[in-house]
Scaffold this active site. Structure first.
Site, PDB file in Angstrom:
ATOM      1  N   GLU A 202      -1.816 -17.454   9.645  1.00 60.25           N
ATOM      2  CA  GLU A 202      -0.936 -17.417   8.466  1.00 60.25           C
ATOM      3  C   GLU A 202      -0.350 -18.789   8.151  1.00 60.25           C
ATOM      4  O   GLU A 202       0.872 -18.984   8.137  1.00 60.25           O
ATOM      5  CB  GLU A 202       0.172 -16.375   8.676  1.00 60.25           C
ATOM      6  CG  GLU A 202      -0.384 -14.982   8.874  1.00 60.25           C
ATOM      7  CD  GLU A 202       0.657 -13.874   8.804  1.00 60.25           C
ATOM      8  OE1 GLU A 202       1.813 -14.138   9.151  1.00 60.25           O
ATOM      9  OE2 GLU A 202       0.305 -12.756   8.407  1.00 60.25           O
ATOM     10  N   GLU A 390      -5.730  -8.580   9.782  1.00 59.84           N
ATOM     11  CA  GLU A 390      -4.488  -7.862  10.067  1.00 59.84           C
ATOM     12  C   GLU A 390      -4.200  -6.897   8.927  1.00 59.84           C
ATOM     13  O   GLU A 390      -4.300  -7.279   7.760  1.00 59.84           O
ATOM     14  CB  GLU A 390      -3.279  -8.806  10.173  1.00 59.84           C
ATOM     15  CG  GLU A 390      -3.237  -9.640  11.422  1.00 59.84           C
ATOM     16  CD  GLU A 390      -1.955 -10.433  11.547  1.00 59.84           C
ATOM     17  OE1 GLU A 390      -0.900  -9.957  11.074  1.00 59.84           O
ATOM     18  OE2 GLU A 390      -2.012 -11.536  12.114  1.00 59.84           O
TER      19      GLU A 390
HETATM   20  C1  BG6 Z   1       1.707 -11.114  10.679  1.00 58.47           C
HETATM   21  C2  BG6 Z   1       1.604 -11.925  11.931  1.00 58.47           C
HETATM   22  O1  BG6 Z   1       2.610 -11.761   9.861  1.00 58.47           O
HETATM   23  O2  BG6 Z   1       2.244  -9.854  10.703  1.00 58.47           O
HETATM   24  C3  BG6 Z   1       1.780 -11.133  13.216  1.00 58.47           C
HETATM   25  O3  BG6 Z   1       0.434 -12.690  11.997  1.00 58.47           O
HETATM   26  C4  BG6 Z   1       2.841 -10.070  13.002  1.00 58.47           C
HETATM   27  O4  BG6 Z   1       2.060 -12.031  14.255  1.00 58.47           O
HETATM   28  C5  BG6 Z   1       2.377  -9.128  11.907  1.00 58.47           C
HETATM   29  O5  BG6 Z   1       3.170  -9.388  14.161  1.00 58.47           O
HETATM   30  C6  BG6 Z   1       3.276  -7.947  11.638  1.00 58.47           C
HETATM   31  O6  BG6 Z   1       4.576  -8.374  11.397  1.00 58.47           O
HETATM   32  P1  BG6 Z   1       5.776  -7.795  12.239  1.00 58.47           P
HETATM   33  O7  BG6 Z   1       6.956  -8.566  11.820  1.00 58.47           O
HETATM   34  O8  BG6 Z   1       5.862  -6.358  11.891  1.00 58.47           O
HETATM   35  O9  BG6 Z   1       5.423  -7.997  13.668  1.00 58.47           O
END
Ligand code: BG6
Length: 492
Positions: A202, A390
């Protein structure tokens, strides 16, 4: 048939959120190790100490353009504070069991990251830490034994802490050399075991979380712009180097993609939405497209930002763009210029509430079209292979009376999202390499530091305050995802 035969189904994690063992076997501290736990309502803190005066304090994780610690003070671990990365889900000691569970689900790929400070404890060391290298040897061997292709992020929200303190992290050009040296070390070591790589997680989060994304202690706009430029150059050099070491290496970019919608048909709202998308796509315009867009250069001019750059930087960017573009995508956001019509979307959301979508307990809306829109937008703009690395639902899981976790809400979210991605492939013809949903095993939330914001198919018995056995168990979604993979996304 919707997805190609070799479509890479799997899950994703990051070292600092899953491994634990923060100071074992020669690992140095990373920026993630000085960040405390928060909640949806209370922010995470970066703790600091002044070594001369012994004064201590903290600043908020999303600290924007200010300093993370006052002059003379340094980010540091403080007594009596709880740091979730220190034990996390203890993958460091559970990796065999965890990989066996991934194999049972039929994973074709596993996205993970190497913790830079396990390999170079201070970041600027001349020699790597052999014990750290050996750990990842074992992990990759275990994955290969189980027929799971690793997808490895070189830097996922952690920079060796020493580089943050000594150099102001990525704001210094010296980090380019340290990073390329680290990339060379792991490329050579794991050549033959790993083929797919991502340079920075990111990369566009530098603006919102400069300490997390770039180890910046002073996160002024000037430093954020320089830090971003240095990461672009490092990424291009890494693509060049990787192809020299092994022409089969595929080295991708990783972008945080959130679709921005305008609340109304007022052209002022539409322009605002386009401008916010530009702020995100600037990063892929450079890293995947090879060129700085004019809108960003104009903004730098207006704001008096002066990059410490070289003409050859721009040649490198154009010549060695990322091989593919991967991205995270969980939700969409809404913006408007009509503040009277806006219902606030919550403290962690950008913009306003979308009246057509329902949101999670952390305020993230489930959008059944967002993956299709993202894949369309990125295909039209870059014409390169894409990879969703993701996506997922962070939710509170309760253990039912039968001792199991019936996470139908998670299955529902994933069904809608995978269907949207399938439409992008079958109807729009997106060239999609794979899908790795986030946090396939429960891990620490990056945004809040909580364990209870769970994304996994595999439950980890650990609480927000660090108690629990760390035992693993299968949720209902485990069996559902296994079926999805077995049918190559046909049976959702
Ligand atoms: C992304 C990141 O922004 O979202 C992860 O690459 C992160 O590291 C994921 O865990 C989910 O966000 P969060 O804040 O729910 O953990």
């Amino acid at each position: 048939m919707s997805f190609k035969k070799e479509f890479l189904w799997g899950g994703a994690t990051a070292a600092n959120q899953i491994e634990g063992a923060y100071n074992e076997d020669g690992k140095g501290l990373s920026t993630a190790d000085v960040i405390t736990a928060g909640t949806y309502e209370t922010p995470r803190h970066i703790t600091w100490k002044n070594p001369k005066t012994e004064e201590t304090g903290y600043s908020e994780l999303t600290f924007g353009g200010t300093r993370v610690a006052p002059e003379g003070a340094q980010p540091a671990i403080l007594d009596g504070e709880y740091y979730p990365s220190h034990i996390a889900s203890d993958f460091y000691h559970h990796y065999k069991e965890d990989i066996a569970l991934m194999a049972e689900m039929g994973f074709k790929t596993y996205r993970m990251s190497i913790n830079w400070s396990r390999i170079f404890p201070n970041g600027d060391d001349t020699k790597p830490n052999e014990a750290g290298l050996e750990f990842y040897d074992h992990v990759f061997d275990e994955l290969n034994k189980n027929g799971i292709e690793p997808l490895v992020t070189l830097s996922h929200y952690e920079t060796p802490l020493n580089l943050a303190i000594k150099y102001n992290g990525w704001a210094s050009r010296e980090l380019i050399d340290f990073y390329v040296n680290y990339a060379r070390t792991v490329f050579n070591r794991y050549n033959g075991k790993v083929k797919y790589w991502l340079t920075f997680n990111e990369i566009n989060c530098m603006d919102m979380m400069p300490f997390v994304a770039g180890g910046l202690v002073d996160g002024s706009l000037q430093n954020r712009a320089q830090g971003t430029h240095n990461q672009f150059v490092a990424s291009a050099l890494t693509v060049k180097l990787g192809h020299e070491i092994n022409p089969d290496f595929q080295i991708g970019q990783m972008l945080a993609y959130s679709q921005i919608y305008a609340l109304t048909a007022d052209p002022a709202d539409q322009l605002k939405a386009i401008q916010q998308m530009d702020d995100t796509l600037f990063y892929s315009d450079v890293q995947t497209g090879g060129h700085y867009p004019n809108s960003r250069l104009k903004m730098y001019e207006r704001e008096g930002v002066k990059l410490d750059d070289r003409p050859e930087d721009y040649e490198l960017l154009a010549k060695y763009p990322a091989d593919f573009l991967s991205f995270s995508c969980y939700t969409s956001n809404v913006v408007t210029t009509h503040n009277d019509q806006a219902e606030d979307a919550g403290n962690l959301q950008v913009g306003v509430k979308n009246p057509y979508l329902k949101a999670s307990s952390w305020g993230w809306a489930t959008d059944p079209y967002v993956l299709r829109i993202a894949l369309k937008t990125l295909t039209n703009r870059y014409h390169k292979p894409l990879w969703i690395v993701e996506n997922g639902l962070g939710a509170v899981d309760e253990i039912a009376e039968d001792g199991k976790i019936h996470d139908d809400y998670r299955i529902e979210y994933l069904q809608e999202n995978i269907k949207s991605m399938r439409d992008a492939v079958t109807i729009d013809g997106a060239d999609l390499m794979g899908y790795t949903s986030w946090g396939c095993i429960d891990l620490v939330s990056a945004g809040t530091g909580e364990m209870k914001k769970r994304y996994g198919y595999i439950y980890v018995d650990r609480d927000n305050d660090g108690s629990g056995t760390l035992n693993r168990s299968r949720k209902d979604s485990f069996y559902w995802y296994k079926k999805v993979i077995r049918t190559n996304g046909e049976d959702l």
